[in-house]
Every structure is written in C-alpha cells, then in structure tokens.
Design a protein around this motif. Structure first.
Motif: not given
Length: 394
Positions: A236-250
């Motif tokens: 998934d290469k949506m660049p703006d997902n940099y905001q959500y790394l904490g949520l993604i890890r959970m």
C-alpha cells in the motif's frame, strides 16, 4: 469501456484522451501516445486534451505540439479556471523540459497561485492534528499492542501488508515498482482504506478498544486479500499514510514500513510543479510547502522514537538511482525475501500504475530528476527558509 465508446462515437477527442490516459496507466505507452495525439488532433488548441497529453508525453524543442500549447496558453484567461490551471502546469513542464526555466517557473507560479485561491491551506489545523497524533501514539500506547512487530497475528492471516510512506514525489512509486517484480509481492497502489479506518477510530482524540483494533485490522486484511489472493506481501503506497504509522502498528502488528526519502528541495519543488487532482493544499505555496515538509519529518522522527528499532526501513531515492541492485537487496532483506532478478527490471513489470510517476517507472533508471530544483534556486527563497531546520541534516 472507452474502446466501446469510440465504436459508438468515433472521432471523439475526449474519449481518445481518456483512453490514452488509461493505456498509459497500463504501461502500453506506444498505443497511449497514439490516442493522446489523436485527442489533440481532433480538438486542435483545446486546453484539456493538450494539457493531459503533455502531462504524460516527452517534450522536445522541435515538438509540433509547442505551437498548439503557445496558442492555447495565450488565451488561457478565457478558459474555465480548471483548464487555465492545467495549461499553466503543462506550460511549466514543457518549458522545463527544454531548459527555459524562467518561463517555466512563471507558469508554475501562476498555476499554484490560482490553486491556492481555490484551495487555501490551514497550517494551524495541520499542526493541531499532528500534535494530537503524537499525544495519542506515545511510547506507552505503542508498547501496549497485542503482538511484537513483524509477527503474524495468532491464528490469523499470514499476509504481510507493506506500507510505503513519505512525501509525494519522493520515490514511492519507484520502490513499489521495484518490489512488485518479486513473485511474492503485489503492488496495490495508493489505497485510501487506512485513512478511512482512521476516521472511524476517532484518531487523535481517544484510544480505540482492542476489539475495535482487531476488527478493523481484519477488515484491512480482508480487503487487500481480495486484491491479491495469492500474494504473501501486499504493498500500500499511499504516501500520506505516514500520519498513521502508530495506528497501523496497532491494527496490523505484522505490517512492514518503508519510508521513502528524497532530497528535500527536489521533493518539494517536484510537488510545487505538479497539478494535484485533489488534496495537498500545502503544495501551492512555497513557504507552506516547506513548513509542511518539516512537520512531516518531525512526525517520522516521532515514529522512529516510539517504535522498536528496525521497525521502519529508510530508503533514499538517490540510493535507488545510484545503486538499484544494492537498494533492492536491502529492501528484500528487510522483508525476509530472497533475491529475484525481475526486481531489477522494474520498468518491465506489467501492472497498473495510477500516479504522476506513471511514465517514469516504465523507463530504466535515469538521473535527470536529481537536483531538479537547482535551475529554479533563485525563485525558491521562501521554501529554502522554511526548510532550514532539515536542510542542515542533509
């Protein structure tokens, strides 16, 4: 559908232009160029077919399309505002490609000024949003996740999501194209699902219960599994997902993160020179663009601080250009995948690409984008001043 439309209504310029864009996404470059040229031929001097074609096609000093562009650009003030902006960015790109940098910058500047009027950027809201993310996803919150990073969920799906994040124009599409050459990897492009899930969690305000995290994580896995039923890794290469790394890890403790980085000035100028279809309002003003970049880098530093060492792989665009095999081997090692030679022939990988880099990733490695900002340097003082905190680190 576009081919069928042409059977019903031949000689329709808009359909040829749309078909050309779709074929470009698929990597069928010769047929795409023919369709885009037909779109221009059937509607000589019209702004939209011309601007769309020049978004994708290479441009030369002796290009006959130059005359069409000059005529359309001279009367741009009579065009609807969206087509006027398209012409500004098309002229900026055309003049850049033949080395007329003063005319190029003037066109980019006008296009961005018009965009900024239509889509103003709220920097204070961005600051508040990013501060909320840092508060919510602290060391303590990240440490309470259910399983160690990089491990499959107990009894769950063995599919590993790979998130390529960073600024737009930082090389995310190149990384995806390289890795998608591996038979175990599927490149899904820029998915919007993570931001949709983030909205449903009340992100930035309260921590969702574990049951909600598990349910939403499984929803993501189910979605990407439908896209790639046999893949072991889905990008998934949506660049703006940099905001959500904490949520993604959970949500997805087994997820892998690749942070695409490129020279800050090249990254920012490439954003400024691009007509974004939606979002990225910060890109229309040089100072706002630089301040946004500094905030993004600060948030990435936060994720590095709160996640276990080695959770995020940093990948520089310039390294991918200078030593593509070494860069690919490093990324495959991070994913625990064996070497596969098709990754090095990334420009031959058959897959759909729907980003502004669609034409570039169909070519072998080239260096012309390194140092792109330099001919415009004397125009970029607001950007240079805003970027000062990170330029000293480069």
């Amino acid at each position: 559908s576009f081919r069928r439309a042409l059977e019903l209504l031949p000689d329709n310029a808009a359909t040829y232009t749309n078909l050309g864009s779709a074929l470009m996404d698929l990597g069928l470059l010769d047929e795409a160029e023919s369709c885009l040229n037909l779109g221009m031929k059937l509607s000589p001097g019209q702004a939209r077919p011309l601007a769309t074609a020049l978004l994708y096609l290479p441009y030369r000093q002796d290009d006959p399309r130059f005359g069409q562009l000059e005529k359309a650009y001279a009367r741009r003030e009579s065009e609807p505002i969206e087509d006027r902006i398209r012409l500004d960015f098309a002229m900026g790109k055309a003049m850049e490609s033949v080395g007329e940098f003063e005319r190029s910058f003037a066109a980019y500047e006008e296009g961005n000024r018009l965009q900024q009027r239509r889509h103003p950027f709220d920097g204070a809201a961005e600051v508040a949003h990013l501060n909320g993310l840092r508060r919510q996803f602290s060391n303590e919150a990240i440490g309470e996740q259910r399983v160690p990073s990089g491990q499959p969920l107990p009894g769950g799906d063995e599919l590993v999501p790979v998130f390529i994040v960073g600024m737009p124009r930082s090389g995310t599409t190149l990384i995806e194209q390289m890795l998608s050459g591996h038979p175990a990897v599927f490149g899904a492009g820029e998915l919007t699902l993570i931001s949709e899930l983030a909205d449903r969690t009340g992100l930035g305000y309260s921590a969702p219960p574990a049951s909600t995290l598990e349910r939403l994580g499984q929803e993501y896995l189910d979605y990407v599994r439908r896209l790639a039923p046999t893949a072991s890794f889905v990008i998934d290469k949506m660049p703006d997902n940099y905001q959500y790394l904490g949520l993604i890890r959970m949500l997805l403790p087994q997820a892998k993160f690749i942070h695409a980085r490129r020279d800050p000035l090249d990254t920012c100028f490439s954003c400024y020179a691009l007509h974004f279809n939606a979002g990225h309002e910060y890109a229309y003003d040089l100072e706002a663009l630089g301040l946004h970049y500094v905030r993004y880098r600060a948030l990435m530093a936060h994720w590095h601080a709160v996640m276990p060492p080695g959770s995020i792989l940093e990948v520089r665009y310039e390294d991918n250009i200078d030593d593509p095999e070494g860069a690919i081997r490093r990324m495959l090692d991070y994913l625990d995948l064996p070497w596969h030679a098709d990754c090095l022939d990334f420009h031959k990988t058959v897959r759909t690409v729907r980003t502004a880099s669609v034409a570039q990733v169909r070519k072998p490695i080239y260096r012309s984008s390194v140092g792109r900002w330099k001919p415009y340097g004397h125009h970029l003082q607001p950007l240079l001043a805003a970027l000062a905190p990170v330029l000293s680190e480069c």
